[in-house]
Scaffold this motif. Structure first.
Motif, short mmCIF file in Angstrom:
data_model
loop_
_atom_site.label_atom_id
_atom_site.label_comp_id
_atom_site.label_asym_id
_atom_site.label_seq_id
_atom_site.Cartn_x
_atom_site.Cartn_y
_atom_site.Cartn_z
N GLY A 1 25.97 21.72 -3.99
CA GLY A 1 25.97 20.28 -3.78
C GLY A 1 24.62 19.84 -3.26
O GLY A 1 23.61 20.54 -3.39
N LYS A 2 24.57 18.68 -2.68
CA LYS A 2 23.33 18.14 -2.15
C LYS A 2 23.00 18.83 -0.83
O LYS A 2 23.69 18.66 0.16
CB LYS A 2 23.47 16.63 -1.94
N LEU A 3 21.96 19.63 -0.83
CA LEU A 3 21.55 20.34 0.37
C LEU A 3 20.73 19.42 1.27
O LEU A 3 20.11 18.45 0.81
CB LEU A 3 20.72 21.57 -0.02
N PRO A 4 20.70 19.70 2.55
CA PRO A 4 19.95 18.83 3.47
C PRO A 4 18.47 18.77 3.11
O PRO A 4 17.90 19.72 2.56
CB PRO A 4 20.16 19.49 4.84
N ALA A 5 17.87 17.64 3.42
CA ALA A 5 16.46 17.45 3.10
C ALA A 5 15.55 18.32 3.93
O ALA A 5 14.37 18.48 3.60
CB ALA A 5 16.08 15.98 3.29
N CYS A 6 16.07 18.90 4.99
CA CYS A 6 15.23 19.71 5.87
C CYS A 6 14.89 21.06 5.25
O CYS A 6 14.01 21.76 5.74
CB CYS A 6 15.92 19.91 7.21
N LEU A 7 15.58 21.46 4.19
CA LEU A 7 15.27 22.74 3.56
C LEU A 7 13.94 22.64 2.84
O LEU A 7 13.68 21.68 2.11
CB LEU A 7 16.36 23.12 2.56
#
Length: 1324
Positions: A368-374
């Motif tokens: 799914g949509k992974l956090p932007a911090c990755l």
């Protein structure tokens, strides 16, 4: 009974005083002493932070039981009540004792107050068992200065403490088979596949398959997860897998392997779960996260943390459940890296390298949509669960004895649905648990009836774990209510107060719930409870919705939704209801009706009403236009219902073209889709693009006869995927179009596909585009062409093909009787195949007939188009190609543009062209052809009978030869036999099949090249059109060409435009009117540099029928029974000076036959006009003179009026507006007649009337005089009437539009009788 000492010890213990009854206490201790393992397990469940193996435990079993009871009792009233319920539910307790236990402690009666916070009875706040620590927080005080040796000693002790803690945590976790879900089984590694370019150096396939047959404890390539190419900066790996794939299990397994010393590259390993980190509301520093929430050093935390920073490349931090994060993390952070922050922000800093730079970070998440911090450079690994060998290995580990193992494996193999469900490790475990209880005493194949769906596996599991002959409905519904409330509020971890003690006892007894220590902040810990798996929580929530009387049909229908796997941007995390609609659909099956009726304690009609509501909700969803993810979700739900009518309705509602783009798909997903498609009548096209696909996904499509077009486009498809696809292709009887593009298949995968393709005779189109295939793979694929009788197209574009392999492909195209075109252009590599019906029949009937005479004749009749563009072919390659083509069929087209043939290669192709039977074009553009090479190529093709056009433009690098189709030999023979013998004798050469055009444009041709060029053209007996435009011939070249043209035969046209020609060159070319019988038209436009010499195509064949030794013979020939054809000379956009006009007229004097001259310029002076008119009597063949688009002087009407006397052949003079003048001449054979003069719109006034009439009076017979639209007026008319008797007008006089008044008109009427030859006068 206990001995007196033990009883006395118990009576003196504080717990005995709290029990209040000596006999009851003694009975409880005596009962639990018989099963110390069960008591230890329950203490571990309720008190996960207590070390049962520490040294302060008493060696006496009775005393050990009393100590454990003390620990349970001091935990609090709720824990004690739940424990008492477990005793009564799970152990064989006499009825009298059960009543006393429940009445005394089961409802909170007689229980003393709970200890206050800070008292000695408070549970230890440490996270891991057996490790004591002080309660002060780390990170709040400055680091003391410590020497390096002391720091290393403290770090060494802490690292050993970490390893010991992990060893104790995972000790004794390998129980026997058939135990409840809370107990883990032997670990079987799942399939792992790299998704990005950061794959390890030593993995070629990109999939970490491991060894499913490896013994437990053996490393199975999991260490490749930490072999990324990142040498600097953060080393981040994200492990993606759907629910139930084993992400959390893998995380704990890695921790256990590290504790056992197998991941020796890491000095320290920390494992965090985001579901627990979500409970922390405050901000933390990294030392607090590591030491307060995980494990605190015994001493010197600052020194230990400093050591971890200095040795970060040996630190691994695992964060499980990234998709369960409550609050999103911004990709931009303004705070400093050392400032306290949320757990997710700390995770982001670790990933970006601002904290512990160089450490290893691993996170697990659902797709799914992974956090932007990755970070974007993070490596992505997909977890695909189990394949067939892994399922069998797991079954063999689950069942201890061999007969049970064989029986279970046989049961799974006969039940395809159950086998596909076992691809999910969590479901595989549930299925094995059910089979463990079902197989003894059951007939083979019974699982197909009892375990057909995922939901019914869970139902059977509950029945299996429940006491035989008894269904605890109240406890099941209570557990379902807790589960649903948790899903609706986003809670997966429960505290003791969230669950009623009887329900908790029931969940613990059946192994449906697990417990663990939860840190809510530094120094604050409590026991948390959760379902053993999220899917189990969803199942019990579905049970509550279906069986609870408090849930009506409308509320139930609202939970039947389809969740797209494309996560919206507004969502902070993935939802917790992945499987809830699926379980609701499964419970709507008729097979679940008795179970639900018993659970709800209602009749089956009541249950059927709720089931019908679920089915109706699914039916409504099937009518909508759904995206790919929702279609897959719907197929799962419909398959769970086991309703054929609903499955058929859903299948028919699917669109003809079904795209699946950019979302993860597993084997179970395609199996669910295939199951629904089995109820469809119409064909369907499946297009998978950009989808991460499980390597064995295509196996789920086996036997699906509804798929007509199947296309996969994903870089994640490798050899394992191709192998699985090859097993399914022969079973898909309706498949016509197959596409596998943009994958990573190698020779191994291609070999599997090549073996499968001949078993698919119905295929019409195959595309292996953008697979970077090498020479061997391409040749291997092409070998299947003769084996596919209905194939129309084979595409292998974007492959890495060498020149030698390309020639092998051309040989295949030449020899294979079904190939119609081979196109290779940079990245393109396409075979077009169009086999005739009889060839296809022969191929299907007997492959050995491919070389018989009938097929050889068919191969000769067929035509082939060969396009080898920008393939870096050289001269030697062309020699091989020519040898191949000479033995091949007729050619529609040969395109070799963009290669490196140069002069020699182009000449070879031109020389071979007549033998290659080319019916279309031969394209040699962009091959480095020079001007000298042009002449050599021209000489080679000049005698070709089928040449239709030869176009060369060195400026545009164009070299194209076009050929006319050659008629069948039999037809040519018949036509020749029909000619008379005399005509046949008079034609010593084969007539050309067409009128060829030679176009040598923009080739920088100069005068010195013309002789060589005309020599090359001289061999052509059928040259028709010659185009030399855009060169640099100049006047010198034009003069030379005028001398050479007679040697080129009868042309139809010659184009010399854009060659820098002046009027001098035109005069040279004008002489050709007398030397070239075919030349009928010469057109020259100075400004646009257009110079065209044309003949008349209708007379060309007569001119070419015999050789014409001289012009006079030509003139006689033209007059032989034919009307003389006039020639025309057109000169436009020129400055016509008197000298130029004199030269022009002198040249035209020699022109034979009727002549038309058309002149156009901006201004024509009176002197130039006089010069022109003076030469007209010397042009006996002149028939027409046109002066158009030029400005004449007012004196020009008088000059033109004088022409009647200067040239008696002038028949008509027409002057209009002083811009257009036309003179018509009689031929010498025509009898003299009346003349016509028209001077309209010329501005004639009174002063012009007398000289005009005087000049016209010299004409013998003026049949018509038109002076309309001038400026005569009344005065001019009076002057005209005075002179009119002198003008020999024998016809009409037009004076319209001259401003004449009515009185002057009356004068005209009165004067006309004096002019008897004027028969008509017109005045308007």
């Amino acid at each position: 009974m206990m001995n007196q000492e033990a009883r006395a010890g118990l009576l003196m213990d504080p717990i005995s005083l709290q029990l209040g009854t000596e006999n009851l206490c003694g009975y409880l201790v005596s009962l639990l002493s018989k099963d110390p393992e069960w008591l230890s397990a329950k203490v571990k469940f309720f008190l996960p932070n207590v070390d049962l193996g520490s040294g302060d435990q008493s060696p006496d079993p009775t005393q050990r039981v009393i100590q454990q009871l003390n620990k349970l009792h001091t935990q609090g009233q709720t824990t004690w009540q739940e424990f008492i319920h477990c005793v009564c539910m799970e152990l064989d307790v006499p009825l009298e004792l059960e009543v006393l236990l429940l009445s005394t402690w089961g409802h909170g009666d007689g229980f003393p107050r709970q200890p206050e916070v800070g008292e000695e009875s408070q549970p230890d706040s440490q996270l891991h068992p057996g490790l004591k620590r002080p309660h002060q927080s780390c990170g709040s005080s400055p680091r003391p200065k410590q020497c390096k040796k002391q720091q290393q000693e403290l770090a060494k002790r802490y690292l050993q403490l970490l390893r010991t803690s992990a060893q104790q945590r995972y000790a004794d976790r390998t129980p026997g088979p058939g135990q409840p879900l809370a107990f883990p089984q032997a670990y079987i590694p799942p399939i792992l596949q790299w998704s990005r370019a950061s794959a390890p150096f030593d993995t070629q396939e990109g999939a970490i398959t491991g060894d499913p047959k490896a013994e437990d404890g053996t490393d199975v390539n999991i260490r490749d997860l930490f072999n990324t190419k990142a040498n600097r900066g953060p080393r981040v790996t994200v492990l993606l897998g759907k629910a139930g794939m084993g992400k959390t299990t893998l995380a704990h397994w890695l921790c256990q392997k590290w504790a056992d010393g197998q991941l020796d590259r890491f000095q320290a390993l920390f494992l965090f779960e985001f579901r627990q980190l979500n409970l922390i509301t405050g901000f933390l520093t990294l030392p607090q996260l590591l030491f307060d929430l995980y494990l605190r050093p015994e001493a010197g935390p600052e020194a230990v943390f400093q050591y971890l920073e200095e040795n970060a490349n040996g630190i691994l931090l695992i964060f499980d459940g990234l998709d369960e994060v409550f609050h999103p993390c911004s990709s931009k952070e303004t705070a400093g890296p050392e400032d306290p922050a949320s757990a997710l922000t700390l995770f982001s800093r670790l990933c970006r390298g601002t904290l512990l730079p160089g450490c290893w970070v691993m996170a697990t998440s659902r797709p799914g949509k992974l956090p932007a911090c990755l970070p974007t450079e993070a490596a992505t690994v997909h977890m695909w669960g189990f394949d067939g060998p892994r399922v069998e290995e797991y079954v063999s580990r689950f069942f201890s004895d061999q007969p049970s193992q064989e029986a279970a494996v046989a049961e799974l193999r006969t039940n395809r649905r159950l086998w596909s469900m076992c691809a999910v490790p969590a479901l595989c475990r549930v299925a094995c648990l059910c089979l463990y209880r079902l197989l003894p005493g059951s007939s083979p194949g019974q699982s197909a009836a009892l375990l057909p769906t995922m939901t019914q596996n869970y139902v059977q599991m509950v029945l299996t774990l429940s006491p035989r002959g008894f269904l605890p409905a109240e406890s099941l519904l209570g557990l379902g209510e807790v589960a649903l409330r948790g899903l609706e509020t986003g809670k997966v971890i429960f505290s003791a107060g969230d669950i009623p003690p009887p329900v908790m006892a029931f969940g613990a007894a059946l192994g449906l719930m697990t417990s663990f220590c939860v840190c809510t902040g530094p120094g604050h810990q409590e026991t948390g409870y959760a379902f053993t798996h999220l899917s189990l929580q969803e199942f019990f929530a579905a049970l509550h919705l279906m069986a609870s009387p408090q849930v009506d049909k409308d509320t139930l229908s609202q939970h039947v939704t389809l969740t797209s796997r494309w996560v919206q941007r507004t969502k902070a995390r993935l939802g917790l209801l992945d499987h809830l609609p699926t379980f609701l659909a499964g419970l709507a099956s008729c097979a679940c009706r008795p179970f639900l009726s018993l659970l709800a304690q209602q009749d089956e009609a009541w249950v059927g009403t709720k089931q019908a509501a679920v089915v109706q909700a699914l039916r409504k969803l099937a009518t909508r236009r759904l995206t790919g993810p929702k279609v897959v979700e719907l197929c799962h739900c419909v398959g769970e219902t086991q309703a054929p009518e609903l499955a058929g309705f859903t299948a028919q509602s699917l669109p003809h073209q079904m795209p699946f783009h950019n979302f993860l798909l597993t084997y179970a997903d395609l199996a669910a889709l295939t199951n629904i498609l089995g109820h469809r009548d119409a064909p369907i096209h499946l297009d998978f693009e950009g989808c991460p696909l499980e390597p064995r996904c295509p196996e789920a499509l086996a036997g699906c006869g509804q798929v007509e077009n199947l296309s996969f486009k994903s870089r994640k498809c490798g050899d394992a995927f191709a192998e699985a696809l090859s097993r399914s292709l022969p079973t898909m009887g309706s498949l016509k179009k197959l596409g596998l593009a943009g994958s990573k298949i190698t020779a191994q995968g291609i070999s599997h596909l090549v073996q499968a393709l001949p078993l698919c005779p119905q295929l019409e189109e195959i595309s292996f585009r953008d697979n970077q295939l090498k020479d061997w793979e391409v040749l291997n694929v092409v070998e299947v062409l003769p084996c596919l009788p209905r194939l129309r197209k084979l595409e292998l574009s974007l492959s890495n093909v060498s020149a030698s392999t390309l020639l092998s492909l051309t040989n295949v195209a030449v020899t294979c009787p079904t190939v119609r075109m081979l196109q290779v252009r940079k990245a393109d590599l396409i075979f077009l195949v169009s086999p005739p019906t009889e060839t296809a029949t022969e191929l299907q009937g007997d492959p050995d007939l491919q070389g018989n005479a009938n097929q050889r004749k068919e191969a000769q009749r067929r035509s082939l188009a060969l396009r080898l563009q920008k393939c870096q072919l050289g001269v030697r390659d062309v020699e091989v190609l020519i040898a191949q083509l000479r033995e091949g069929p007729h050619l529609d087209e040969v395109d070799l543009s963009g290669n490196r043939l140069e002069d020699e290669g182009c000449q070879l192709m031109a020389e071979a062209a007549p033998q290659l039977h080319i019916a279309g074009k031969l394209d040699l553009s962009s091959n480095g052809l020079s001007l000298a090479g042009v002449c050599r190529v021209l000489s080679a093709v000049s005698t070709c009978r089928t040449l239709a056009e030869f176009h060369v433009s060195l400026l545009h690098k164009t070299v194209v030869l076009k050929f006319a189709p050659e008629p069948e030999e039999q037809e040519v023979t018949q036509k020749r036999a029909a000619f008379p013998d005399s005509l046949t004798f008079q034609t010593p050469y084969d007539p050309p099949l067409c009128a060829p055009r030679i176009r040598l444009t923009h080739c920088a041709l100069q005068a010195q090249h013309l002789e060589h060029l005309c020599k090359a053209l001289g061999g052509s007996c059928c040259l028709c059109h010659l185009d030399l435009s855009g060169n640099a011939l100049g006047d010198k070249g034009a003069a030379l060409l005028a001398q050479l043209l007679p040697g080129l035969g009868a042309l139809q046209s010659l184009n010399l435009s854009e060659n820098g020609l002046s009027l001098d060159a035109v005069f040279s070319l004008t002489q050709c009117f007398s030397t070239l019988p075919w030349l009928l038209h010469l057109d020259f436009r100075s400004e646009s540099q257009r110079v065209i010499l044309r003949g008349d195509g209708r007379d060309r064949d007569l001119l070419a029928a015999g050789s014409l030794p001289g012009f006079q013979a030509g003139v006689q020939f033209l007059g032989f029974g034919q009307r003389l054809i006039s020639r025309s000379f057109c000169l436009r956009e020129c400055q016509l000076e008197p000298l130029s006009l004199s030269r022009l007229c002198e040249t035209l004097e020699k022109c034979p036959g009727p002549l038309e001259v058309k002149l156009s310029c901006n201004v024509l002076s009176d002197q130039s006009l006089e010069t022109l008119l003076h030469h007209l009597p010397r042009l006996p063949e002149l028939r027409l003179l046109q002066l158009t688009q030029m400005e004449l002087s007012p004196r020009s009407p008088l000059l033109l009026a004088d022409i009647f006397s200067l040239c008696p052949r002038v028949q008509k003079v027409d002057l209009r507006s002083l811009h257009h003048a036309t003179l018509h001449f009689r031929s010498s054979e025509e009898q003299e007649g009346g003349c016509c003069g028209r001077f309209t719109g010329c501005g004639l006034s009174q002063e012009h009337v007398e000289p005009l009439c005087w000049l016209l009076s010299k004409c013998e017979d003026l049949s018509q005089l038109d002076l309309s639209a001038n400026l005569l007026g009344d005065a001019g008319l009076r002057c005209l009437l005075e002179c009119l008797p002198q003008v020999p007008i024998s016809g009409s006089l037009d004076l319209s539009h001259n401003g004449i008044s009515q009185e002057s008109v009356l004068c005209l009427v009165e004067t006309l009788p004096s002019c008897p030859r004027v028969r008509e006068a017109s005045v308007k």
